[in-house]
Write a protein that holds these residues in place. Structure first.
Motif, short mmCIF file in Angstrom:
data_model
loop_
_atom_site.label_atom_id
_atom_site.label_comp_id
_atom_site.label_asym_id
_atom_site.label_seq_id
_atom_site.Cartn_x
_atom_site.Cartn_y
_atom_site.Cartn_z
N UNK A 50 40.17 43.62 54.33
CA UNK A 50 39.79 45.02 54.17
C UNK A 50 40.32 45.59 52.86
N UNK A 51 41.49 45.13 52.47
CA UNK A 51 42.07 45.59 51.21
C UNK A 51 41.25 45.10 50.02
N UNK A 52 40.78 43.87 50.10
CA UNK A 52 39.94 43.33 49.02
C UNK A 52 38.62 44.08 48.94
N UNK A 53 38.03 44.40 50.07
CA UNK A 53 36.79 45.15 50.10
C UNK A 53 36.97 46.51 49.44
N UNK A 54 38.06 47.14 49.73
CA UNK A 54 38.33 48.45 49.14
C UNK A 54 38.49 48.34 47.63
N UNK A 55 39.16 47.28 47.17
CA UNK A 55 39.35 47.08 45.74
C UNK A 55 38.04 46.80 45.02
N UNK A 56 37.06 46.26 45.74
CA UNK A 56 35.76 45.93 45.15
C UNK A 56 34.76 47.04 45.37
N UNK A 57 35.24 48.21 45.79
CA UNK A 57 34.40 49.40 45.99
C UNK A 57 33.34 49.16 47.07
N UNK A 58 33.75 48.54 48.16
CA UNK A 58 32.84 48.23 49.27
C UNK A 58 33.26 48.98 50.52
N UNK A 59 32.28 49.41 51.29
CA UNK A 59 32.55 49.99 52.60
C UNK A 59 32.57 48.87 53.64
N UNK A 60 33.33 49.09 54.67
CA UNK A 60 33.48 48.07 55.70
C UNK A 60 32.15 47.70 56.35
N UNK A 61 31.24 48.66 56.52
CA UNK A 61 29.98 48.42 57.22
C UNK A 61 28.79 48.27 56.26
N UNK A 62 29.04 48.04 54.99
CA UNK A 62 27.93 47.91 54.04
C UNK A 62 27.20 46.57 54.26
N UNK A 63 25.95 46.47 53.77
CA UNK A 63 25.15 45.26 53.99
C UNK A 63 25.80 44.00 53.38
N UNK A 64 25.44 42.87 53.95
CA UNK A 64 25.92 41.58 53.43
C UNK A 64 24.73 40.65 53.21
N UNK A 65 24.97 39.56 52.50
CA UNK A 65 24.01 38.49 52.31
C UNK A 65 24.78 37.17 52.35
N UNK A 66 24.16 36.13 52.90
CA UNK A 66 24.82 34.81 52.99
C UNK A 66 24.12 33.84 52.05
N UNK A 67 24.90 33.05 51.35
CA UNK A 67 24.37 32.02 50.45
C UNK A 67 25.01 30.68 50.79
N UNK A 68 24.18 29.65 50.83
CA UNK A 68 24.68 28.29 51.12
C UNK A 68 24.29 27.36 49.98
N UNK A 69 25.23 26.52 49.57
CA UNK A 69 24.97 25.48 48.57
C UNK A 69 25.41 24.14 49.15
N UNK A 70 24.43 23.33 49.50
CA UNK A 70 24.72 22.06 50.18
C UNK A 70 25.60 21.14 49.32
N UNK A 71 25.19 20.92 48.08
CA UNK A 71 25.85 19.90 47.26
C UNK A 71 27.34 20.18 47.12
N UNK A 72 27.69 21.44 46.90
CA UNK A 72 29.10 21.80 46.79
C UNK A 72 29.75 21.94 48.16
N UNK A 73 28.93 22.11 49.20
CA UNK A 73 29.47 22.33 50.53
C UNK A 73 30.13 23.69 50.64
N UNK A 74 29.39 24.74 50.23
CA UNK A 74 29.94 26.09 50.21
C UNK A 74 29.04 27.08 50.94
N UNK A 75 29.66 28.01 51.65
CA UNK A 75 28.98 29.17 52.23
C UNK A 75 29.66 30.42 51.68
N UNK A 76 28.84 31.28 51.05
CA UNK A 76 29.38 32.49 50.42
C UNK A 76 28.93 33.73 51.20
N UNK A 77 29.83 34.70 51.28
CA UNK A 77 29.50 36.01 51.83
C UNK A 77 29.48 37.00 50.67
N UNK A 78 28.29 37.59 50.43
CA UNK A 78 28.12 38.61 49.40
C UNK A 78 27.96 39.96 50.11
#
Length: 495
Positions: A50-78
């Motif tokens: 929650x502290x990081x979200x606040x530092x990035x000027x984000x609200x707790x309930x704001x929209x999100x998007x998910x990104x997956x990259x198979x080769x690197x084996x990563x799932x990102x939350x934007x």
């Protein structure tokens, strides 16, 4: 201008490198203690998140998007900030994904989906057998247009995959909470973007020989739109392909022709600049990778490099690692040499199999020959000792020939016509010996030097007496029993 292009390329390279830098894991590992979680569906994000979200000027309930990259084996939350531009908030290591790079085409192929998937609140599954789950929505309208099939393709916990993207339970607890809060804030659809790799110029050049490259070029358009706008693109499907951020007065049909479409002017201008930078970077990458081929690893090869992570875990825990660590970039010469060695190994394998069959056949033939030789030697040895001589074939044992005169009728008595006939009767063998009485030339016989006691039973056919006659040319002891016709009483004077 050149310096501007190089700077842009450098920034993209740093961003890509930063996303795979393991130092990020100091924060991006989920700081969750499952033992203290009383309700997994109502888990509240930690104060540090929650502290990081606040530092990035984000609200707790704001929209999100998910990104997956198979080769690197990563799932990102934007997550959207207050300017409605999305920033990367979390980057998790995917614990397990199955198959290889490329889209899912049919049920059971173990491929994890690639493409753009809209997730609604109904896609959340709090009662999953794999801790928590979010259904990817596969197949989407594009997949259906391609006649792709598959069910229950999830992002879930438990670190075990068969066509899914599997996370640890701690990671899944946070991802589920991000989605729950976004839906609670009014977001109707969360976009999931699943890519084979980061669609940079260098990665596209490195994978240029992959049979899925045309499919990936189509996905790259959507990738580029997000890179330029930092907002999830509007996705439609027509003519069995994805189209992004296209405006039209008519509806889109996945299998039908695309309607007349236009791209917003500002976006088109930004994309033109982006693509110019990309083209220069791609030309550089092609020179770098000229004469080389990227060898993508199998799932088994990926698992091998993280096998130690399974130690002390349950059997179901099955991390798969990433393709970057397990793959290999090879020159055409190295590939040709590897192919030659593989063909040579296969040839030796075939020759060994043929040699084994030939040796087995030779051993079989030799064994048969040795057996025949042993039998012949044994037979010769017995013959030399006078043993083992085979007896002359004979008739059924215990049978003797008895010649009987037919009984004459009254008229035959007057005419004197009568022909003897032979009757075979069983003669019992005496003394329990194996001697045989055999019919030879129609007469009973007993082998020379052997004793046979037979009981000749006279068949009552109105005969007078039985005469025993020697057999001409027969063996010693061979006799024929001849019966004479009994005379009528009025011929008593005849002798």
């Amino acid at each position: 201008m050149r310096l501007t292009v190089l700077a842009a390329v450098s920034l993209l390279a740093v961003a890509a490198a930063g996303c795979t830098n393991e130092t990020l894991d100091t924060f991006d590992k989920a700081d969750v203690d499952l033992k203290r979680v009383s309700s997994k569906t109502n888990y509240q994000l930690s104060p540090s998140v929650l502290s990081k979200m606040s530092a990035m000027n984000m609200d707790r309930a704001s929209p999100i998007m998910l990104r997956i990259f198979k080769e690197e084996g990563r799932l990102e939350v934007w997550k959207a900030d207050r300017s409605n531009r999305f920033q990367q908030l979390r980057s998790y290591k995917i614990c397990a994904w199955s198959g290889k790079l490329g889209p899912k085409m049919k049920e059971g192929d173990r491929q994890a989906p690639e493409g753009f998937y809209p997730l609604s609140k109904a896609n959340l599954n709090p009662n999953s057998s794999y801790f928590l789950a979010i259904n990817t929505g596969f197949p989407n309208s594009y997949d259906r247009a391609q006649k792709a099939s598959g069910t229950n393709l999830m992002i879930h916990g438990a670190c075990s995959s068969s066509g899914c993207y599997s996370m640890t339970d701690e990671q899944m607890l946070e991802i589920f909470a991000f989605a729950r809060d976004a839906f609670g804030g009014g977001q109707s659809t969360i976009q999931l973007q699943a890519f084979p790799f980061r669609m940079t110029a260098e990665n596209m050049a490195r994978h240029r020989d992959n049979p899925n490259i045309e499919f990936w070029k189509m996905l790259k358009v959507g990738y580029d739109h997000f890179e330029v706008t930092k907002r999830p693109p509007e996705v439609n499907v027509c003519e069995k392909k994805y189209v992004f951020n296209q405006q039209s007065d008519k509806p889109f049909s996945a299998g039908g022709a695309c309607p007349a479409m236009t791209t917003p002017g500002a976006l088109e201008s930004a994309l033109a600049s982006y693509n110019k930078t990309y083209a220069a970077a791609y030309a550089t990458a092609m020179r770098k990778y000229d004469g080389t081929v990227w060898i993508e690893p199998s799932e088994a090869q990926r698992k091998a490099i993280v096998a130690d992570q399974r130690k002390g875990r349950e059997l179901a825990y099955a991390p798969t690692g990433n393709s970057l660590d397990a793959g290999k970039l090879m020159t055409e010469r190295e590939i040709a040499e590897q192919k030659r060695k593989a063909e040579e190994a296969e040839r030796r394998k075939v020759e060994a199999a043929e040699r084994a069959v030939r040796e087995a056949e030779e051993a079989k033939n030799k064994a048969a020959a040795d057996f025949a030789a042993d039998v012949a030697a044994e037979k010769a040895e017995k013959l030399a000792k006078g043993e083992g001589a085979l007896p002359v074939p004979e008739q059924n044992p215990g049978m003797a020939a008895v010649e009987k005169k037919e009984k004459k009728s009254f008229w035959q008595t007057l005419t004197g016509g009568s022909q003897p006939r032979r009757v075979e009767e069983a003669q019992p063998m005496v003394n329990g010996t194996a001697e045989q009485a055999t019919l030879q030339g129609g007469q009973p016989s007993v082998k020379a030097g052997e004793t046979a006691i037979s009981v000749n039973k006279t068949v009552e056919t109105n005969t007078d007496a039985v005469a025993t006659l020697p057999v001409a040319g027969g063996e010693a002891g061979q006799q024929v029993v001849e019966e004479t016709t009994k005379k009528p009483f009025w011929k008593f004077w005849q002798k």
